[in-house]
Write an enzyme that holds these catalytic residues in place. Structure first.
Site: not given
Ligand code: TRP
Length: 332
Positions: A111, A194, A197
């Site tokens: 992040k 994979k 989203k």
């Protein structure tokens, strides 16, 4: 009997990978275990501080869980923010987590790269909140993907440290729940691996996608000009399409295209059309159930109220012991 817990952030709706990889198995687990399924809305504020679409997503996701077969009479289905005890435990766990270990956490470093302008303290202590989610019910099994294993490891560290620090035995060590051979990993459509989203919209087939959207995404999936020699191994992005096909199509259909691959006569356009038909046939009943449940706000409220009541009852019992162990005594 295990106490099983799983959480998901409401930053996007559920896709075929969530359904086949997790939800289907959750439904099976409900009879033999005490299950807690929740929407981690507070967690989502670490990356999405403005809760604009939050409530809509939560409603849709609850409807998706119910449509998939999660039974609110068997499992506690709730929203994290409806259980304030989690936040209290999170605060105690924060006192017990070291800056160094939080900074070393892979998801935090990730992040730091992805959102350098909003590297907030919530992101740093994300593992403490996740540990609170798990430890509040003294869950023993947590079905997690690879990307969450480190968080689970940290949860064990925090649990053991708490027990040692306060000389108690409140928290058991939660372990990863492994679906074993039943685990189906659904790849995405962009060849990257994979279905997720965070990989971008066209990579994901959402449970709520209308047929025209499914069709568009599938027809655009990454392919190439086709095999040039017979019986060659398939490249990953072609394998991915076959994997999705295996999950939703009849074995004969898969075998048919497999043969076509092997003798180099495969036409990806035909394969994709078939894949669309089969994905759509698979998802249509689910999509209709979701719509049906989603349109009943009263029912959704009843489900999450019931879920929160169950979760709070379990949380209340844990917090009595936690407060006692920590030494927090009210004068009132
Ligand atoms: N961190 C998880 C994710 O991003 C979501 C989550 C929050 C979770 N709390 C949890 C998962 C507790 C399992 C248990 O996917």
């Amino acid at each position: 009997m295990d106490i099983v817990l799983s959480g998901i952030r409401p930053t996007g709706l559920l896709h075929l990978g969530n359904y086949l990889g997790a939800l289907i198995n959750f439904v099976k687990m409900q009879d033999e275990n005490k299950c807690y399924f929740f929407i981690a809305d507070i967690h989502s504020l670490t990356t999405h501080p403005l809760a604009e679409h939050l409530q809509e997503n939560i409603k849709e996701m609850i409807a998706e869980y119910l449509a998939a077969g999660i039974d609110p009479e068997k499992s506690a289905l709730y929203v994290q923010s409806d259980v304030p005890e989690i936040i209290e435990l999170y605060v105690y766990l924060n006192m017990n987590a070291y800056l160094g270990e939080l900074e070393r956490c892979t998801s935090f470093k990730d992040k730091a790269r992805k959102q350098p302008d909003n590297l907030n303290a919530g992101l740093l202590t994300y593992p403490c909140l996740m540990a609170a989610d798990i430890l509040i019910h003294r869950a023993t099994k947590v079905p997690v993907g690879k990307d969450q294993e480190q968080h689970l490891e940290m949860t064990r560290t925090f649990a053991n440290r708490f027990n040692r620090m306060y000389n108690c035995n409140i928290f058991p060590e939660p372990t990863a729940y492994n679906f074993g051979h039943e685990l189906v990993k659904i790849p995405g459509l962009d060849g990257s691996g994979k279905m997720g989203k965070s990989e971008g919209g066209d990579n994901c087939l959402y449970l709520s996608d209308e047929p025209n959207v499914l069709k568009k995404k599938i027809m655009r999936a990454l392919t190439d000009s086709g095999p040039t020699q017979p019986n060659q191994p398939k490249p990953d992005y072609i394998n991915n399409l076959f994997t999705i096909m295996k999950a939703v199509s009849a074995p004969e259909t898969v075998a048919y295209f497999d043969d076509k691959w092997n003798d180099c006569s495969i036409r990806y356009g035909d394969m994709k059309k078939q894949l669309f038909e089969d994905v759509n046939a698979f998802l249509t009943p689910l999509r209709e159930r979701i719509k049906d449940i989603r349109s009943n706000d009263e029912y959704l409220a009843k489900v999450v109220r019931q879920g929160a009541e169950q979760a709070r009852e379990s949380a209340r019992k844990t917090m009595i012991e936690v407060r006692k162990a920590v030494g927090i005594k009210s004068l009132i």
